[in-house]
Scaffold this motif. Sequence first.
Motif, PDB file in Angstrom:
ATOM      1  N   SER A 196      -1.065   0.806 -13.374  1.00  0.00           N
ATOM      2  CA  SER A 196       0.235   0.126 -13.365  1.00  0.00           C
ATOM      3  C   SER A 196       1.336   1.017 -13.932  1.00  0.00           C
ATOM      4  O   SER A 196       1.230   1.516 -15.062  1.00  0.00           O
ATOM      5  N   ALA A 197       2.387   1.193 -13.156  1.00  0.00           N
ATOM      6  CA  ALA A 197       3.494   2.076 -13.542  1.00  0.00           C
ATOM      7  C   ALA A 197       4.782   1.538 -12.939  1.00  0.00           C
ATOM      8  O   ALA A 197       4.767   0.677 -12.050  1.00  0.00           O
ATOM      9  N   PHE A 198       5.904   2.069 -13.408  1.00  0.00           N
ATOM     10  CA  PHE A 198       7.183   1.719 -12.813  1.00  0.00           C
ATOM     11  C   PHE A 198       7.342   2.447 -11.481  1.00  0.00           C
ATOM     12  O   PHE A 198       6.655   3.435 -11.199  1.00  0.00           O
ATOM     13  N   GLN A 199       8.268   1.965 -10.666  1.00  0.00           N
ATOM     14  CA  GLN A 199       8.359   2.440  -9.287  1.00  0.00           C
ATOM     15  C   GLN A 199       8.614   3.936  -9.181  1.00  0.00           C
ATOM     16  O   GLN A 199       8.027   4.608  -8.314  1.00  0.00           O
ATOM     17  N   ASP A 200       9.463   4.488 -10.033  1.00  0.00           N
ATOM     18  CA  ASP A 200       9.760   5.916  -9.910  1.00  0.00           C
ATOM     19  C   ASP A 200       8.513   6.759 -10.135  1.00  0.00           C
ATOM     20  O   ASP A 200       8.308   7.777  -9.453  1.00  0.00           O
ATOM     21  N   GLU A 256      10.576  -4.297  -3.253  1.00  0.00           N
ATOM     22  CA  GLU A 256       9.734  -3.187  -3.717  1.00  0.00           C
ATOM     23  C   GLU A 256       8.791  -2.734  -2.616  1.00  0.00           C
ATOM     24  O   GLU A 256       8.546  -1.535  -2.455  1.00  0.00           O
ATOM     25  N   LEU A 257       8.271  -3.672  -1.837  1.00  0.00           N
ATOM     26  CA  LEU A 257       7.396  -3.293  -0.728  1.00  0.00           C
ATOM     27  C   LEU A 257       8.120  -2.435   0.292  1.00  0.00           C
ATOM     28  O   LEU A 257       7.526  -1.514   0.879  1.00  0.00           O
ATOM     29  N   ASP A 258       9.394  -2.723   0.537  1.00  0.00           N
ATOM     30  CA  ASP A 258      10.170  -1.890   1.463  1.00  0.00           C
ATOM     31  C   ASP A 258      10.075  -0.419   1.063  1.00  0.00           C
ATOM     32  O   ASP A 258       9.885   0.459   1.912  1.00  0.00           O
ATOM     33  N   VAL A 259      10.192  -0.170  -0.225  1.00  0.00           N
ATOM     34  CA  VAL A 259      10.168   1.201  -0.732  1.00  0.00           C
ATOM     35  C   VAL A 259       8.750   1.778  -0.691  1.00  0.00           C
ATOM     36  O   VAL A 259       8.523   2.880  -0.177  1.00  0.00           O
ATOM     37  N   LEU A 260       7.779   1.028  -1.244  1.00  0.00           N
ATOM     38  CA  LEU A 260       6.423   1.549  -1.370  1.00  0.00           C
ATOM     39  C   LEU A 260       5.737   1.750  -0.019  1.00  0.00           C
ATOM     40  O   LEU A 260       5.049   2.755   0.191  1.00  0.00           O
ATOM     41  N   LEU A 261       5.926   0.816   0.898  1.00  0.00           N
ATOM     42  CA  LEU A 261       5.269   0.948   2.199  1.00  0.00           C
ATOM     43  C   LEU A 261       5.876   2.064   3.029  1.00  0.00           C
ATOM     44  O   LEU A 261       5.176   2.708   3.819  1.00  0.00           O
ATOM     45  N   GLU A 262       7.151   2.304   2.857  1.00  0.00           N
ATOM     46  CA  GLU A 262       7.784   3.412   3.572  1.00  0.00           C
ATOM     47  C   GLU A 262       7.343   4.739   2.991  1.00  0.00           C
ATOM     48  O   GLU A 262       6.889   5.642   3.710  1.00  0.00           O
ATOM     49  N   ALA A 263       7.453   4.885   1.670  1.00  0.00           N
ATOM     50  CA  ALA A 263       7.075   6.151   1.034  1.00  0.00           C
ATOM     51  C   ALA A 263       5.570   6.384   1.081  1.00  0.00           C
ATOM     52  O   ALA A 263       5.110   7.524   1.198  1.00  0.00           O
ATOM     53  N   GLY A 264       4.795   5.298   0.984  1.00  0.00           N
ATOM     54  CA  GLY A 264       3.347   5.433   0.876  1.00  0.00           C
ATOM     55  C   GLY A 264       2.596   5.264   2.177  1.00  0.00           C
ATOM     56  O   GLY A 264       1.360   5.130   2.168  1.00  0.00           O
ATOM     57  N   LYS A 265       3.287   5.305   3.292  1.00  0.00           N
ATOM     58  CA  LYS A 265       2.633   5.147   4.595  1.00  0.00           C
ATOM     59  C   LYS A 265       1.541   6.207   4.769  1.00  0.00           C
ATOM     60  O   LYS A 265       1.804   7.412   4.623  1.00  0.00           O
ATOM     61  N   ASP A 266       0.323   5.757   5.043  1.00  0.00           N
ATOM     62  CA  ASP A 266      -0.860   6.620   5.224  1.00  0.00           C
ATOM     63  C   ASP A 266      -1.280   7.326   3.936  1.00  0.00           C
ATOM     64  O   ASP A 266      -2.181   8.169   3.967  1.00  0.00           O
ATOM     65  N   VAL A 267      -0.645   7.029   2.821  1.00  0.00           N
ATOM     66  CA  VAL A 267      -1.041   7.605   1.527  1.00  0.00           C
ATOM     67  C   VAL A 267      -1.664   6.523   0.650  1.00  0.00           C
ATOM     68  O   VAL A 267      -2.786   6.678   0.160  1.00  0.00           O
ATOM     69  N   ILE A 268      -0.940   5.418   0.448  1.00  0.00           N
ATOM     70  CA  ILE A 268      -1.539   4.290  -0.270  1.00  0.00           C
ATOM     71  C   ILE A 268      -2.526   3.620   0.680  1.00  0.00           C
ATOM     72  O   ILE A 268      -2.132   2.982   1.653  1.00  0.00           O
ATOM     73  N   THR A 269      -3.801   3.790   0.416  1.00  0.00           N
ATOM     74  CA  THR A 269      -4.819   3.259   1.323  1.00  0.00           C
ATOM     75  C   THR A 269      -5.635   2.139   0.694  1.00  0.00           C
ATOM     76  O   THR A 269      -6.391   1.454   1.379  1.00  0.00           O
ATOM     77  N   VAL A 287       4.274 -11.960   1.041  1.00  0.00           N
ATOM     78  CA  VAL A 287       4.068 -10.581   0.589  1.00  0.00           C
ATOM     79  C   VAL A 287       2.625 -10.161   0.844  1.00  0.00           C
ATOM     80  O   VAL A 287       2.354  -9.051   1.325  1.00  0.00           O
ATOM     81  N   LEU A 288       1.685 -11.056   0.541  1.00  0.00           N
ATOM     82  CA  LEU A 288       0.271 -10.743   0.759  1.00  0.00           C
ATOM     83  C   LEU A 288      -0.009 -10.516   2.239  1.00  0.00           C
ATOM     84  O   LEU A 288      -0.735  -9.576   2.617  1.00  0.00           O
ATOM     85  N   LYS A 289       0.578 -11.335   3.084  1.00  0.00           N
ATOM     86  CA  LYS A 289       0.390 -11.185   4.528  1.00  0.00           C
ATOM     87  C   LYS A 289       0.948  -9.839   4.993  1.00  0.00           C
ATOM     88  O   LYS A 289       0.316  -9.136   5.797  1.00  0.00           O
ATOM     89  N   ARG A 290       2.087  -9.480   4.483  1.00  0.00           N
ATOM     90  CA  ARG A 290       2.697  -8.202   4.870  1.00  0.00           C
ATOM     91  C   ARG A 290       1.822  -7.027   4.433  1.00  0.00           C
ATOM     92  O   ARG A 290       1.649  -6.063   5.182  1.00  0.00           O
ATOM     93  N   LEU A 291       1.288  -7.118   3.235  1.00  0.00           N
ATOM     94  CA  LEU A 291       0.413  -6.053   2.745  1.00  0.00           C
ATOM     95  C   LEU A 291      -0.845  -5.955   3.596  1.00  0.00           C
ATOM     96  O   LEU A 291      -1.286  -4.862   3.956  1.00  0.00           O
ATOM     97  N   ALA A 292      -1.434  -7.098   3.917  1.00  0.00           N
ATOM     98  CA  ALA A 292      -2.650  -7.097   4.730  1.00  0.00           C
ATOM     99  C   ALA A 292      -2.398  -6.483   6.095  1.00  0.00           C
ATOM    100  O   ALA A 292      -3.232  -5.734   6.627  1.00  0.00           O
ATOM    101  N   GLU A 293      -1.236  -6.762   6.666  1.00  0.00           N
ATOM    102  CA  GLU A 293      -0.910  -6.236   7.993  1.00  0.00           C
ATOM    103  C   GLU A 293      -0.578  -4.742   7.965  1.00  0.00           C
ATOM    104  O   GLU A 293      -0.554  -4.091   9.002  1.00  0.00           O
ATOM    105  N   SER A 294      -0.334  -4.205   6.762  1.00  0.00           N
ATOM    106  CA  SER A 294       0.003  -2.777   6.651  1.00  0.00           C
ATOM    107  C   SER A 294      -1.196  -1.867   6.865  1.00  0.00           C
ATOM    108  O   SER A 294      -1.045  -0.662   7.064  1.00  0.00           O
ATOM    109  N   GLY A 295      -2.406  -2.428   6.794  1.00  0.00           N
ATOM    110  CA  GLY A 295      -3.611  -1.616   6.944  1.00  0.00           C
ATOM    111  C   GLY A 295      -4.199  -1.135   5.631  1.00  0.00           C
ATOM    112  O   GLY A 295      -5.272  -0.525   5.610  1.00  0.00           O
ATOM    113  N   ILE A 296      -3.521  -1.403   4.520  1.00  0.00           N
ATOM    114  CA  ILE A 296      -4.047  -1.042   3.209  1.00  0.00           C
ATOM    115  C   ILE A 296      -5.219  -1.961   2.877  1.00  0.00           C
ATOM    116  O   ILE A 296      -5.164  -3.165   3.144  1.00  0.00           O
TER     117      ILE A 296
END
Length: 382
Positions: free
Chosen positions: A99-103, A153-166, A179-188
């Motif tokens: 757990s960390a801050f967004q930056d 926050e998801l807008d930022v993390l999913l864009e920056a972390g695409k194919d990295v946050i797995t 939010v949970l549905k969006r995360l599930a649909e992201s493939g993570i």
Amino acid sequence: MRYALTNGTIYSGYTTAQGYAVLFENGQILDLVQTDEIPEDFIKLDANGGIICPGFVDLQVNGGGGVYFTQYPTLESLNTIRDAHLQFGTTSFLPTVISAFQDKILQTIDAVHLAMQQSPSTFLGMHLEGPFFSPEKPGAHDTACIRTATHEELDVLLEAGKDVITYLTLAPECVEEGVLKRLAESGIVLSAGHSMATYDQALHFFNNGVTAVTHLYNAMSGIDTKQPGLAAATLDYGQAWTGIIVDGHHCHPYAVRLAKKMLAEKLFLVSDCAACVGSDIPFTDFGNFKSFYRNGRCETEDGRLAGSALTMLEAVQNTVNMVGLEVDEAIRMATLYPAQVMKLENRVGQLVPGAAANLVVLGQDLQLQQVWVDGQEVALAK
């Protein structure tokens, strides 16, 4: 160069073979053939009668070599952590960010992205453990960082972390359904952990995008017979991929055997290891608290567990010697199953044609003898 690793018992996936050799070239497995069918132009490598298996796959690596990745989110740190774990047979892993801050999370994403480009068969992405937790189950995470997930926050993390946050550990009961549905649909891969979910809530989430559970029994609602929680639901449901820390501290060997009976091939090994692996540092200073390495444990000053001092090699050894499982199954729990969690079993976790030439040779006593990554032998410390 073309190599044939021979004179050992091959454990790969569901295959156990004697009298065979693993052929590899240019960092890839070519085939498994009988020893009398090894082509003449291959260099024969001797496994000295040991166990030949895929390199270990660890989906929860916080640090190693004296470095905690969340604290020092750089490519250099990741390479230090990689080198430390190679000494214990882990050839593929998910660097884990607590757990960390967004930056800070964005810095870790950048570092892992570079590492994945450099060594794609070793760095399989990133495990983001938090910060979307239940405040009642923070574990050793900084409570100041624990927060509610928002679409912003998801807008930022999913864009920056695409194919990295797995892989993402969260408390699903603390996350809004949209939010949970969006995360599930992201493939993570979504994993329930640090959670106070009730039994009924957990079953609901297992049927709505949560496919895994993080470090079973630890930092979660338990198996109370009147108010069963996440741990009970995990065992009863039986279909969620479930990581477990087999170090003798995070759960009793009986609890591992129970989980194995209930979860079968869905149970896999993780280390959840801290910076002390491959290092002689006595503690890690997080600013708001220190994690001490004492008597085989990583713990806070008041004795609460804070990650582990475990390696995947020790996890395999403990699963056999402490828990009592068979060698082939312990190896699958450290290779095939975690690869399947990530849907990467054709790349890592098995010795099959086209997979990375990431191999480990163990003695019959399960002591490490050889490690190969992308077809290159790793020099092991004496």
